[in-house]
Design a protein around this motif. Structure first.
Motif, PDB file in Angstrom:
ATOM      1  N   LEU A 182       0.828  -1.205   0.000  1.00 38.36           N
ATOM      2  CA  LEU A 182       0.000   0.000   0.000  1.00 38.36           C
ATOM      3  C   LEU A 182       0.862   1.255   0.000  1.00 38.36           C
ATOM      4  N   SER A 183       1.963   1.208   0.736  1.00 39.23           N
ATOM      5  CA  SER A 183       2.871   2.350   0.766  1.00 39.23           C
ATOM      6  C   SER A 183       3.448   2.602  -0.624  1.00 39.23           C
ATOM      7  N   ASP A 184       3.843   1.529  -1.309  1.00 40.84           N
ATOM      8  CA  ASP A 184       4.373   1.675  -2.663  1.00 40.84           C
ATOM      9  C   ASP A 184       3.306   2.224  -3.608  1.00 40.84           C
ATOM     10  N   PHE A 185       2.077   1.721  -3.488  1.00 38.14           N
ATOM     11  CA  PHE A 185       1.010   2.150  -4.387  1.00 38.14           C
ATOM     12  C   PHE A 185       0.627   3.604  -4.149  1.00 38.14           C
ATOM     13  N   SER A 186       0.681   4.055  -2.906  1.00 39.71           N
ATOM     14  CA  SER A 186       0.238   5.410  -2.593  1.00 39.71           C
ATOM     15  C   SER A 186       1.357   6.431  -2.692  1.00 39.71           C
ATOM     16  N   SER A 187       2.498   6.028  -3.245  1.00 38.44           N
ATOM     17  CA  SER A 187       3.598   6.955  -3.474  1.00 38.44           C
ATOM     18  C   SER A 187       3.643   7.338  -4.946  1.00 38.44           C
ATOM     19  N   GLN A 188       3.744   8.638  -5.221  1.00 38.06           N
ATOM     20  CA  GLN A 188       3.870   9.091  -6.603  1.00 38.06           C
ATOM     21  C   GLN A 188       5.274   8.820  -7.128  1.00 38.06           C
ATOM     22  N   ASN A 189       6.263   8.995  -6.262  1.00 38.66           N
ATOM     23  CA  ASN A 189       7.655   8.757  -6.607  1.00 38.66           C
ATOM     24  C   ASN A 189       8.346   8.103  -5.420  1.00 38.66           C
ATOM     25  N   ARG A 190       9.580   7.670  -5.635  1.00 38.29           N
ATOM     26  CA  ARG A 190      10.396   7.197  -4.522  1.00 38.29           C
ATOM     27  C   ARG A 190      11.196   8.392  -4.021  1.00 38.29           C
ATOM     28  N   ASN A 191      10.693   9.013  -2.967  1.00 43.56           N
ATOM     29  CA  ASN A 191      11.275  10.257  -2.479  1.00 43.56           C
ATOM     30  C   ASN A 191      12.587  10.023  -1.736  1.00 43.56           C
ATOM     31  N   VAL A 192      13.512  10.943  -1.944  1.00 43.21           N
ATOM     32  CA  VAL A 192      14.724  10.996  -1.127  1.00 43.21           C
ATOM     33  C   VAL A 192      14.432  11.805   0.125  1.00 43.21           C
ATOM     34  N   ASP A 193      13.870  13.004  -0.054  1.00 43.12           N
ATOM     35  CA  ASP A 193      13.445  13.833   1.073  1.00 43.12           C
ATOM     36  C   ASP A 193      11.931  13.702   1.228  1.00 43.12           C
ATOM     37  N   LEU A 194      11.417  14.176   2.339  1.00 43.24           N
ATOM     38  CA  LEU A 194       9.997  14.000   2.622  1.00 43.24           C
ATOM     39  C   LEU A 194       9.102  14.735   1.634  1.00 43.24           C
ATOM     40  N   MET A 195       9.557  15.892   1.140  1.00 45.91           N
ATOM     41  CA  MET A 195       8.756  16.696   0.222  1.00 45.91           C
ATOM     42  C   MET A 195       8.824  16.211  -1.223  1.00 45.91           C
ATOM     43  N   ARG A 197      11.391  16.760  -3.238  1.00 46.82           N
ATOM     44  CA  ARG A 197      12.201  17.652  -4.059  1.00 46.82           C
ATOM     45  C   ARG A 197      13.339  16.867  -4.717  1.00 46.82           C
ATOM     46  N   LEU A 198      13.715  15.773  -4.084  1.00 42.64           N
ATOM     47  CA  LEU A 198      14.674  14.827  -4.635  1.00 42.64           C
ATOM     48  C   LEU A 198      14.004  13.462  -4.694  1.00 42.64           C
ATOM     49  N   ILE A 199      14.168  12.767  -5.821  1.00 40.78           N
ATOM     50  CA  ILE A 199      13.596  11.423  -5.950  1.00 40.78           C
ATOM     51  C   ILE A 199      14.672  10.479  -6.471  1.00 40.78           C
ATOM     52  N   TYR A 200      14.447   9.182  -6.282  1.00 36.82           N
ATOM     53  CA  TYR A 200      15.363   8.184  -6.824  1.00 36.82           C
ATOM     54  C   TYR A 200      14.942   7.792  -8.235  1.00 36.82           C
ATOM     55  N   ASP A 201      15.923   7.614  -9.121  1.00 33.89           N
ATOM     56  CA  ASP A 201      15.602   7.086 -10.438  1.00 33.89           C
ATOM     57  C   ASP A 201      15.668   5.563 -10.389  1.00 33.89           C
ATOM     58  N   ASP A 202      15.551   4.913 -11.552  1.00 35.01           N
ATOM     59  CA  ASP A 202      15.505   3.450 -11.563  1.00 35.01           C
ATOM     60  C   ASP A 202      16.848   2.812 -11.251  1.00 35.01           C
ATOM     61  N   GLN A 203      17.885   3.646 -11.110  1.00 34.29           N
ATOM     62  CA  GLN A 203      19.189   3.138 -10.689  1.00 34.29           C
ATOM     63  C   GLN A 203      19.539   3.574  -9.263  1.00 34.29           C
ATOM     64  N   ASN A 204      18.512   4.033  -8.529  1.00 36.39           N
ATOM     65  CA  ASN A 204      18.670   4.475  -7.136  1.00 36.39           C
ATOM     66  C   ASN A 204      19.609   5.669  -7.000  1.00 36.39           C
ATOM     67  N   ARG A 205      19.644   6.514  -8.019  1.00 36.24           N
ATOM     68  CA  ARG A 205      20.419   7.757  -7.965  1.00 36.24           C
ATOM     69  C   ARG A 205      19.474   8.909  -7.650  1.00 36.24           C
ATOM     70  N   GLU A 206      19.958   9.888  -6.856  1.00 39.38           N
ATOM     71  CA  GLU A 206      19.134  11.034  -6.491  1.00 39.38           C
ATOM     72  C   GLU A 206      18.998  11.989  -7.668  1.00 39.38           C
ATOM     73  N   VAL A 207      17.743  12.315  -7.998  1.00 35.39           N
ATOM     74  CA  VAL A 207      17.439  13.198  -9.120  1.00 35.39           C
ATOM     75  C   VAL A 207      16.654  14.393  -8.599  1.00 35.39           C
ATOM     76  N   ILE A 208      16.995  15.585  -9.050  1.00 37.74           N
ATOM     77  CA  ILE A 208      16.260  16.790  -8.656  1.00 37.74           C
ATOM     78  C   ILE A 208      14.884  16.768  -9.321  1.00 37.74           C
ATOM     79  N   ASN A 209      13.859  17.090  -8.552  1.00 39.20           N
ATOM     80  CA  ASN A 209      12.474  16.918  -9.015  1.00 39.20           C
ATOM     81  C   ASN A 209      11.724  18.243  -9.113  1.00 39.20           C
ATOM     82  N   PHE A 210      12.433  19.366  -9.276  1.00 36.13           N
ATOM     83  CA  PHE A 210      11.772  20.665  -9.391  1.00 36.13           C
ATOM     84  C   PHE A 210      12.736  21.649 -10.055  1.00 36.13           C
TER      85      PHE A 210
END
Length: 254
Positions: A182-195, A197-210
């Motif tokens: 359920l946690s995976d389904f209710s997430s829009q992205n895999r967030n690095v920070d709570l907001m 602003r940073l998300i993980y890509d498919d290689q688990n690298r931090e990507v800027i999201n804004f």
């Protein structure tokens, strides 16, 4: 359908002085803690935000300065609240984007280091939007067949959110009764920070999201734009976001 729990989960909702995650403060928190054996602990507490409540905020939740004048500050209840949340997964309605980051900011102001990374987050609004595209009032009517008469009361919204998730599990056979899923389904992205602003890509690298560097690798930006990190630190970002950028900046120096 009852929730299939491996550990306790807390549904919670905040009423605040506004919608700015960084600067606005909590005026009411309501929560329902459900244990794997089905027991429920329900609490609602008004909080003195130590700042005036804007009229536009009062118009939404009907809480005035006079209502909270004699209530405790967040710092006075922070430790007991953190103890209540410790070891629990966390659920809410739009909680991933607002309530959890606000709560994190309040804990930080109170000097409490609460590790949200140990919890799984379930955002009932995201499930609803993926399935039906509506609001909490409509969700409550749609799933539960009842009117949410006290919308924007933290207690009513918290109870409604809990009931809506159980009804969603009853309605959708493909929606797993499992907190991790359920946690995976209710997430829009895999967030690095709570907001997010940073998300993980498919290689688990931090990507800027804004902003201007949206979609760029954060570590790459840290190396190539020396002023960007300073802008983040001086900007109106939650401390959690700044901490994540700091970890990446330190790693980029190596």
């Amino acid at each position: 359908m009852q929730l299939n729990l491996k550990k306790p989960i807390i549904f919670f909702d905040l009423e605040t002085t506004g919608t700015n995650v960084t600067n606005d403060r909590i005026v009411e928190i309501s929560l329902i803690k459900i244990t794997p054996d089905g027991q429920e602990l329900e609490r609602t507490r008004r909080i003195n935000p130590e700042m005036p409540i804007p009229a536009e905020a009062t118009a939404v939740h009907h809480i005035t300065d006079a209502d909270v004048a004699n209530e405790p500050t967040f710092k006075q209840i922070a430790r007991s609240l953190a103890d209540l949340f410790t070891g629990c997964d966390i659920a809410g309605f739009n909680s991933n984007r607002f309530d959890i980051p606000v709560l994190d900011q309040e804990f930080r102001r109170a000097g409490i280091s609460f590790d949200f990374s140990r919890a799984r987050f379930i955002d009932v609004q995201t499930i609803f939007h993926k399935k039906e595209q509506r609001t909490l009032v409509a969700a409550y009517k749609f799933y539960c067949g009842k009117d949410l008469d006290e919308a924007h009361s933290a207690n009513a919204d918290t109870r409604a959110t809990y009931e809506v998730l159980k009804a969603q599990l009853d309605r959708y056979a493909d929606l797993p009764n499992d907190i991790d899923a359920l946690s995976d389904f209710s997430s829009q992205n895999r967030n690095v920070d709570l907001m997010g602003r940073l998300i993980y890509d498919d290689q688990n690298r931090e990507v800027i999201n804004f902003g201007k560097y949206k979609g760029r690798l954060a570590e790459e930006v840290m190396r190539n734009d020396s002023g960007y990190y300073s802008w983040i630190l001086q900007g109106d970002f939650p401390q959690n976001t700044k901490d994540c950028f700091t970890r990446i900046k330190l790693r980029a120096k190596k």
